[in-house]
Design a protein around this motif. Structure first.
Motif, PDB file in Angstrom:
ATOM      1  N   THR A 113      -6.812  -0.968   5.122  1.00  8.71           N
ATOM      2  CA  THR A 113      -5.405  -1.152   5.495  1.00  8.71           C
ATOM      3  C   THR A 113      -4.897  -2.576   5.314  1.00  8.71           C
ATOM      4  O   THR A 113      -3.695  -2.811   5.441  1.00  8.71           O
ATOM      5  CB  THR A 113      -5.201  -0.729   6.957  1.00  8.71           C
ATOM      6  N   ASP A 138       0.846  -1.182   0.000  1.00 10.01           N
ATOM      7  CA  ASP A 138       0.000   0.000   0.000  1.00 10.01           C
ATOM      8  C   ASP A 138       0.887   1.240   0.000  1.00 10.01           C
ATOM      9  O   ASP A 138       2.085   1.156  -0.212  1.00 10.01           O
ATOM     10  CB  ASP A 138      -0.951  -0.015   1.206  1.00 10.01           C
ATOM     11  N   ASP A 195      -7.300   4.625   1.130  1.00  9.03           N
ATOM     12  CA  ASP A 195      -6.394   4.744   2.265  1.00  9.03           C
ATOM     13  C   ASP A 195      -6.975   4.145   3.536  1.00  9.03           C
ATOM     14  O   ASP A 195      -6.230   3.747   4.434  1.00  9.03           O
ATOM     15  CB  ASP A 195      -6.048   6.218   2.514  1.00  9.03           C
TER      16      ASP A 195
END
Length: 453
Positions: free
Chosen positions: A227, A193, A224
């Motif tokens: 996670t 990520d 965002d």
């Protein structure tokens, strides 16, 4: 415990003993022999305790090999394993050989952990070396790793930051010949990520994830507030074990950490899964939860949230179909055939007479139907007078006996020789396939019976 630590400190003794010096030296000898091989840049060894607290006497030998060219993936494995087998590492609980191969033009670097180890039997397909060679050629592969026979492709930065990383990777993998079998039964796709944590790991098969689910996951992965995303096909091997603990039974699983588990669960549940709809694979169980796991939503891909657990699992789908014409008498005869075949091999090799072969049901050679599988390990190195020559003579005696019984060599992979009926006469004692390979203990023999009819 405190007093034990004090005594240890005062006496200068460690509660956790050092590994046996003889084993350390033998591991170093193996690494030295491997390091001298053509095409090998370096080889190092280490000996560590399996579990310092509960198994302090079990030692794991780790040998790490780095080749100096991309060709090392195909040229190094056999001589590396031969060198390991020549060294006496019988005192080791386990020997783990890791092979690192550098990348090159159009080829991603490769790491194989557990080189030469037996892997769970799967549907026919490429072995680990062939599979790694296929995967490293994918343009989106930044790195390829294999551990315990399962492959992972880490995506390049451009591929990871594309609009649809998972969909693109799944499409590329499905163009690889052999996906769905052997070492390519499943392939994990891994990409980071924004914080560069490897937090998106999705296992890909010919049918999963579906296009609809891949699109949902790509959307979630771009956010965002999502996670963590990880999926596990959780397909059992022939021993009945699974790659992860699944509270829903033997079915695929999907876990997502998100700030909005309720809304995102609806999106995941609404993704169609044609293969599950057709009954070709189980429904994927999902668990969407927040970072603290104070709120979570469970369900199944393709079914409304709150639906009862579907009954079909991998165990049920992969169970051999019952063959009404296969009688108990025939199966019992094949068990006797396989057991007798393995016991004869032990006798020919002058192995200990009290060896008991392992015999159990399994799939027929080539898949489908039911056969009897058996194996026996011949500890030829138990005799201190054993030499490479004496073990080699035992190997030759066994295969010569097989040839007299109507078997012929068919293939060789990762140090294992496969034999099958030569076609000129009836199969030897109901045997459809036999294999033999050298081990650190001596020889390992396996056999599969004809299909029960």
């Amino acid at each position: 415990m405190a007093s034990a630590l004090l005594v240890s400190a005062l006496t200068g003794c460690s509660l956790f003993p050092d590994p046996p010096e003889a084993l350390v030296q033998q591991a170093a000898r193996a690494a030295a022999e491997i390091g001298a091989l053509s095409g090998v840049a370096s080889a190092t060894s280490d000996v560590v305790a399996r579990d310092e607290k509960d198994h302090p006497g079990d030692w794991i030998v780790s040998i790490r090999v780095l080749t100096n060219t991309v060709e090392g993936l195909t040229t190094a494995p056999e001589p590396v394993l031969d060198a390991v087998h020549r060294v006496d590492l019988r005192r080791a609980y386990r020997v783990n050989v890791t092979l690192d191969v550098p990348g090159g033009a159009g080829l991603a670097p490769v790491r194989i952990s557990g080189l030469g180890e037996e892997q769970p039997a799967r549907a026919a397909g490429p072995d680990v070396i062939e599979a790694a060679d296929l995967l490293r050629r994918l343009p989106l592969a930044k790195r390829v790793t294999f551990e315990s026979g399962t492959g992972t492709v880490s995506l390049t930065d451009p591929a990871a930051h594309g609009s649809s990383p998972l969909a693109a990777a799944a499409g590329a993998l499905r163009s690889v010949a052999g996906l769905g079998g052997g070492a390519l039964t499943v392939v994990a796709v891994l990409w980071p990520d924004g914080d560069q944590r490897m937090s998106r790991s999705i296992e890909v098969t010919p049918a999963a994830p579906s296009e609809a689910l891949a699109a949902v996951l790509d959307h979630l992965a771009s956010r965002d507030d999502v996670t963590w995303i990880t999926s596990d096909d959780n397909r059992p091997d022939v021993s009945g074990t699974h790659s992860s603990v699944d509270p829903q039974g033997s079915r695929p699983t999907l876990s997502i950490e998100t700030a909005h588990p309720e809304a995102d669960a609806q999106a995941v549940a609404s993704a169609v899964d044609p293969a599950a709809d057709r009954g070709e694979r189980p429904r994927t169980a999902f668990d969407l939860h927040d970072a603290n796991r104070s709120h979570s939503v469970q369900g199944f891909v393709g079914l409304p949230v709150g639906s009862a657990a579907p009954g079909q699992t991998w165990d049920e789908l992969l169970a051999p179909a019952p063959d009404p014409s296969a009688t108990e008498d025939q199966r019992a005869q094949y068990e006797d055939d396989v057991r007798g075949f393995l016991q004869r091999a032990a006798s020919v090799a002058s192995a200990p007479s009290d060896l008991q072969p392992s015999v159990q049901p399994g799939a027929c050679v080539g898949g489908g139907g039911e056969a009897v599988h058996g194996s026996v390990s011949l500890p030829l190195w138990h005799d201190p007078t054993s030499t490479d020559e004496s073990v080699g003579r035992a190997f030759a005696a066994i295969t010569a006996d097989w040839a007299r019984a109507g078997l012929a060599p068919r293939d060789r992979a990762m140090g294992t020789d496969f034999w099958a009926p030569d076609g000129s006469r009836p199969a030897s004692a109901g045997i459809a396939q036999a294999s033999i390979r050298g081990t650190m203990d001596g020889l390992r023999i396996e056999a599969v019976s004809l299909c029960a009819e």
